[in-house]
Scaffold this motif. Structure first.
Motif, PDB file in Angstrom:
ATOM      1  N   ILE A   1       0.867  -1.182   0.000  1.00 40.84           N
ATOM      2  CA  ILE A   1       0.000   0.000   0.000  1.00 40.84           C
ATOM      3  C   ILE A   1       0.899   1.225   0.000  1.00 40.84           C
ATOM      4  CG2 ILE A   1      -1.869   1.237   1.133  1.00 40.84           C
ATOM      5  CD1 ILE A   1      -2.786  -1.318   2.376  1.00 40.84           C
ATOM      6  N   SER A   2       0.748   2.052  -1.037  1.00 40.81           N
ATOM      7  CA  SER A   2       1.614   3.201  -1.264  1.00 40.81           C
ATOM      8  C   SER A   2       0.851   4.507  -1.085  1.00 40.81           C
ATOM      9  CB  SER A   2       2.184   3.129  -2.689  1.00 40.81           C
ATOM     10  OG  SER A   2       2.747   4.363  -3.073  1.00 40.81           O
ATOM     11  N   GLY A   3       1.488   5.452  -0.377  1.00 36.87           N
ATOM     12  CA  GLY A   3       0.896   6.781  -0.278  1.00 36.87           C
ATOM     13  C   GLY A   3       1.068   7.545  -1.573  1.00 36.87           C
ATOM     14  N   CYS A   4       2.313   7.802  -1.955  1.00 31.03           N
ATOM     15  CA  CYS A   4       2.598   8.530  -3.200  1.00 31.03           C
ATOM     16  C   CYS A   4       3.727   7.921  -4.023  1.00 31.03           C
ATOM     17  CB  CYS A   4       2.953   9.986  -2.902  1.00 31.03           C
ATOM     18  SG  CYS A   4       1.549  11.010  -2.422  1.00 31.03           S
ATOM     19  N   CYS A   5       4.509   7.047  -3.429  1.00 33.72           N
ATOM     20  CA  CYS A   5       5.621   6.396  -4.131  1.00 33.72           C
ATOM     21  C   CYS A   5       6.659   7.402  -4.620  1.00 33.72           C
ATOM     22  CB  CYS A   5       5.105   5.545  -5.292  1.00 33.72           C
ATOM     23  SG  CYS A   5       6.168   4.150  -5.710  1.00 33.72           S
ATOM     24  N   HIS A   6       6.905   8.436  -3.830  1.00 37.25           N
ATOM     25  CA  HIS A   6       7.896   9.440  -4.221  1.00 37.25           C
ATOM     26  C   HIS A   6       9.302   8.862  -4.436  1.00 37.25           C
ATOM     27  CE1 HIS A   6       5.259  12.866  -3.911  1.00 37.25           C
ATOM     28  NE2 HIS A   6       4.918  12.566  -2.668  1.00 37.25           N
ATOM     29  N   PRO A   7       9.728   7.850  -3.652  1.00 38.48           N
ATOM     30  CA  PRO A   7      11.093   7.331  -3.852  1.00 38.48           C
ATOM     31  C   PRO A   7      11.282   6.563  -5.156  1.00 38.48           C
ATOM     32  CG  PRO A   7      10.297   6.852  -1.632  1.00 38.48           C
ATOM     33  CD  PRO A   7       9.120   7.300  -2.427  1.00 38.48           C
ATOM     34  N   GLY A   8      10.219   6.252  -5.869  1.00 41.83           N
ATOM     35  CA  GLY A   8      10.332   5.508  -7.119  1.00 41.83           C
ATOM     36  C   GLY A   8       9.856   4.074  -6.952  1.00 41.83           C
ATOM     37  N   LEU A   9       9.070   3.584  -7.910  1.00 40.56           N
ATOM     38  CA  LEU A   9       8.434   2.283  -7.790  1.00 40.56           C
ATOM     39  C   LEU A   9       9.446   1.148  -7.674  1.00 40.56           C
ATOM     40  CD1 LEU A   9       5.669   0.886  -7.765  1.00 40.56           C
ATOM     41  CD2 LEU A   9       5.834   0.675 -10.247  1.00 40.56           C
ATOM     42  N   ASP A  10      10.503   1.183  -8.475  1.00 38.19           N
ATOM     43  CA  ASP A  10      11.484   0.096  -8.437  1.00 38.19           C
ATOM     44  C   ASP A  10      12.192   0.037  -7.092  1.00 38.19           C
ATOM     45  OD1 ASP A  10      12.734   2.523  -8.996  1.00 38.19           O
ATOM     46  OD2 ASP A  10      14.305   1.612 -10.219  1.00 38.19           O
ATOM     47  N   HIS A  11      12.507   1.194  -6.520  1.00 37.98           N
ATOM     48  CA  HIS A  11      13.168   1.244  -5.219  1.00 37.98           C
ATOM     49  C   HIS A  11      12.287   0.612  -4.144  1.00 37.98           C
ATOM     50  CE1 HIS A  11      15.095   3.898  -1.838  1.00 37.98           C
ATOM     51  NE2 HIS A  11      15.601   2.675  -1.860  1.00 37.98           N
ATOM     52  N   VAL A  12      11.000   0.939  -4.176  1.00 39.09           N
ATOM     53  CA  VAL A  12      10.067   0.402  -3.185  1.00 39.09           C
ATOM     54  C   VAL A  12       9.921  -1.110  -3.349  1.00 39.09           C
ATOM     55  CG1 VAL A  12       7.713   0.501  -2.295  1.00 39.09           C
ATOM     56  CG2 VAL A  12       8.826   2.600  -3.087  1.00 39.09           C
ATOM     57  N   PHE A  13       9.776  -1.566  -4.587  1.00 39.55           N
ATOM     58  CA  PHE A  13       9.614  -3.001  -4.836  1.00 39.55           C
ATOM     59  C   PHE A  13      10.857  -3.780  -4.403  1.00 39.55           C
ATOM     60  CE2 PHE A  13       5.916  -4.429  -7.576  1.00 39.55           C
ATOM     61  CZ  PHE A  13       5.082  -3.398  -7.158  1.00 39.55           C
ATOM     62  N   GLU A  14      12.027  -3.227  -4.641  1.00 41.61           N
ATOM     63  CA  GLU A  14      13.251  -3.907  -4.238  1.00 41.61           C
ATOM     64  C   GLU A  14      13.337  -4.007  -2.713  1.00 41.61           C
ATOM     65  OE1 GLU A  14      15.325  -5.576  -5.969  1.00 41.61           O
ATOM     66  OE2 GLU A  14      14.631  -4.971  -7.976  1.00 41.61           O
ATOM     67  N   ALA A  15      12.888  -2.985  -2.000  1.00 37.23           N
ATOM     68  CA  ALA A  15      12.899  -3.017  -0.538  1.00 37.23           C
ATOM     69  C   ALA A  15      11.952  -4.096  -0.016  1.00 37.23           C
ATOM     70  CB  ALA A  15      12.499  -1.646   0.021  1.00 37.23           C
ATOM     71  N   VAL A  16      10.802  -4.237  -0.656  1.00 41.98           N
ATOM     72  CA  VAL A  16       9.852  -5.281  -0.254  1.00 41.98           C
ATOM     73  C   VAL A  16      10.436  -6.668  -0.533  1.00 41.98           C
ATOM     74  CG1 VAL A  16       7.569  -6.275  -0.695  1.00 41.98           C
ATOM     75  CG2 VAL A  16       7.836  -3.791  -0.551  1.00 41.98           C
ATOM     76  N   LYS A  17      11.045  -6.824  -1.689  1.00 37.48           N
ATOM     77  CA  LYS A  17      11.641  -8.114  -2.031  1.00 37.48           C
ATOM     78  C   LYS A  17      12.758  -8.491  -1.062  1.00 37.48           C
ATOM     79  CE  LYS A  17      13.755 -10.762  -5.787  1.00 37.48           C
ATOM     80  NZ  LYS A  17      14.313 -10.734  -7.159  1.00 37.48           N
ATOM     81  N   ALA A  18      13.566  -7.514  -0.665  1.00 40.25           N
ATOM     82  CA  ALA A  18      14.658  -7.782   0.269  1.00 40.25           C
ATOM     83  C   ALA A  18      14.129  -8.261   1.620  1.00 40.25           C
ATOM     84  CB  ALA A  18      15.507  -6.527   0.450  1.00 40.25           C
ATOM     85  N   LYS A  19      12.965  -7.785   2.013  1.00 31.95           N
ATOM     86  CA  LYS A  19      12.374  -8.160   3.306  1.00 31.95           C
ATOM     87  C   LYS A  19      11.592  -9.465   3.222  1.00 31.95           C
ATOM     88  CE  LYS A  19      10.596  -7.594   7.495  1.00 31.95           C
ATOM     89  NZ  LYS A  19      11.406  -7.778   8.734  1.00 31.95           N
ATOM     90  N   PHE A  20      10.809  -9.647   2.158  1.00 32.05           N
ATOM     91  CA  PHE A  20       9.863 -10.763   2.106  1.00 32.05           C
ATOM     92  C   PHE A  20      10.248 -11.848   1.091  1.00 32.05           C
ATOM     93  CE2 PHE A  20       7.565  -7.126   3.760  1.00 32.05           C
ATOM     94  CZ  PHE A  20       6.918  -7.670   4.858  1.00 32.05           C
ATOM     95  N   GLY A  21      11.318 -11.620   0.335  1.00 24.38           N
ATOM     96  CA  GLY A  21      11.784 -12.646  -0.580  1.00 24.38           C
ATOM     97  C   GLY A  21      11.130 -12.664  -1.937  1.00 24.38           C
ATOM     98  N   ARG A  22      10.213 -11.750  -2.181  1.00 26.00           N
ATOM     99  CA  ARG A  22       9.576 -11.652  -3.493  1.00 26.00           C
ATOM    100  C   ARG A  22       8.966 -10.278  -3.667  1.00 26.00           C
ATOM    101  NH1 ARG A  22       4.286 -15.543  -3.559  1.00 26.00           N
ATOM    102  NH2 ARG A  22       4.213 -14.652  -5.654  1.00 26.00           N
TER     103      ARG A  22
END
Length: 254
Positions: free
Chosen positions: A162-183
């Motif tokens: 769930i994203s508020g505005c995704c100011h940091p960039g979509l790929d950056h956010v997705f990579e952070a989620v993958k690093a935490k949850f494995g996908r």
């Protein structure tokens, strides 16, 4: 089967034939693990108060609030929430999202109005925070000079973002989620800050979501009507679901 229910309380769009107010800002209610989390507070206190009442959501039934970042359309409705609440509420936000009220330019960040002193408990987000068995808050991500945290729900089909505005960039956010949850996230809900005249960004995000196989998209707020329609060029008319105030979706947790 245990589920999470996600309901839009405040958004630019509102369901027709209801008395819900559509206005600039975001507030999403997440119900999971027997707890209720309000992600964002919208912009106008009276609009948030009105929509909560229209959806029969009692402020005292909320267990915690998460504010993603410093912009007023994500925290401005706080006074409307506190007005009808008796007990203190935990608020999780990046340290940079807190501020004070200016007399000319308005608030510089989240602040507790004097008439509600003692009704908020501040929690600065510095790392991953687990709010319940399946609900997490990301540490602040700071690419592009903007500090923002995100809500992530661990579901049976993968992480739900769930994203508020995704100011940091979509790929950056997705990579952070993958690093935490494995996908990568399998569902994306909320805002992408595309708005008007950003066709290149809309095309880039649409292709990225297609490449990482994030198929369940419920976009609103600062994605904008133009941004959503442009993304549909790549993802198809049914590739993105509008997600307005009053609408809910459910996902299986286990």
């Amino acid at each position: 089967m245990e589920k999470v229910k996600i309901t839009v309380v405040y958004d630019e769009g509102a369901l027709p034939n209801t008395n819900l107010i559509g206005a600039i800002g975001m507030s999403i209610l997440v119900e999971a693990d027997g707890r209720r989390t309000l992600f964002g507070l919208g912009h106008r206190p009276r609009y948030l108060e009105h929509n909560l009442s229209s959806l029969d959501i009692e402020p005292d039934s909320i267990d915690q609030i998460v504010v993603s970042h410093r912009h007023i359309d994500h925290f401005g409705g706080l006074a409307g929430f506190l007005k009808d609440r008796e007990k203190p509420i935990d608020i999780y936000a990046p340290a940079g999202a807190w501020g004070g009220k200016k007399t000319v330019f308005g608030p510089t960040g989240i602040f507790e109005p004097e008439e509600f002193t003692g009704k908020t408990v501040r929690h600065d987000i510095t790392d991953w925070v687990q709010l319940s068995d399946h609900v997490f808050v990301s540490p602040p991500l700071t690419d592009n000079g903007s500090e923002e945290s995100f809500l992530v729900i661990s579901s049976s089909s993968g992480p739900l973002l769930i994203s508020g505005c995704c100011h940091p960039g979509l790929d950056h956010v997705f990579e952070a989620v993958k690093a935490k949850f494995g996908r990568y996230p399998t569902a994306l809900i909320g805002g992408l800050h595309i708005l008007k005249k950003q066709d290149k960004l809309a095309d880039l995000y649409a292709q990225y979501l297609k490449d990482v196989d994030c198929r369940r998209l419920y976009l609103n707020h600062c994605t904008g009507v133009n941004g959503i329609n442009r993304m549909r060029v790549t993802l198809g008319l049914k590739g993105i679901n509008d997600f307005y105030a009053g609408q809910s979706i459910e996902f299986n947790l286990v």
